[in-house]
Design a protein around this motif. Sequence first.
Motif, mmCIF file in Angstrom:
data_model
loop_
_atom_site.group_PDB
_atom_site.id
_atom_site.type_symbol
_atom_site.label_atom_id
_atom_site.label_comp_id
_atom_site.label_asym_id
_atom_site.label_seq_id
_atom_site.Cartn_x
_atom_site.Cartn_y
_atom_site.Cartn_z
ATOM 1 N N HIS A 47 0.922 -1.104 -0.060
ATOM 2 C CA HIS A 47 0.244 -0.033 0.076
ATOM 3 C C HIS A 47 0.572 1.640 0.199
ATOM 4 O O HIS A 47 0.243 2.174 -0.923
ATOM 5 N N PHE A 48 1.773 1.151 0.759
ATOM 6 C CA PHE A 48 2.669 2.504 0.822
ATOM 7 C C PHE A 48 3.823 2.512 -0.694
ATOM 8 O O PHE A 48 3.505 4.038 -1.188
ATOM 9 N N VAL A 99 12.003 1.437 -5.520
ATOM 10 C CA VAL A 99 12.564 0.003 -5.986
ATOM 11 C C VAL A 99 12.932 -0.626 -5.030
ATOM 12 O O VAL A 99 13.488 -1.494 -4.939
ATOM 13 N N LYS A 100 12.944 -0.274 -3.839
ATOM 14 C CA LYS A 100 13.534 -0.335 -2.651
ATOM 15 C C LYS A 100 12.788 -1.126 -2.052
ATOM 16 O O LYS A 100 12.957 -2.251 -1.296
ATOM 17 N N LEU A 101 11.657 -0.498 -2.215
ATOM 18 C CA LEU A 101 10.278 -1.828 -1.424
ATOM 19 C C LEU A 101 10.091 -2.814 -1.691
ATOM 20 O O LEU A 101 9.595 -3.915 -1.546
ATOM 21 N N GLY A 102 10.660 -2.835 -3.235
ATOM 22 C CA GLY A 102 10.409 -4.222 -3.993
ATOM 23 C C GLY A 102 9.062 -4.252 -4.686
ATOM 24 O O GLY A 102 7.816 -4.693 -4.778
#
Length: 102
Positions: A47-48, A99-102
């Motif tokens: 959601h973020f 990108v870092k959150l995947g």
Amino acid sequence: MEIASDIHTISLGFPKNEVFGLVSQMNRAAVSMASNIAEGSNRGNVHFKHYLNISLGSSFELQTQLLIANQNKYITHEITLEIENKIIEFQKMIYGFIVKLG
């Protein structure tokens, strides 16, 4: 939030006939950038990421509106470049975060 403040300040000098047009759109887009990050920050990663993408979209909207304001000579080329560079930096950071959150 710095970008929202910058937009609010520069839009004070826009023609009065733009108050409900370009001024309103630019201020809403700038506020949306920060607000969506805040709203999504207490949610799970999926959601973020959605809220970060909305924020990113608002930044592209604002970037376009900034260029329109410059074309109409409401702001100088120098001010346009200064704020556009902040927007581009914001876009890079948000994209990297997504990108870092995947």
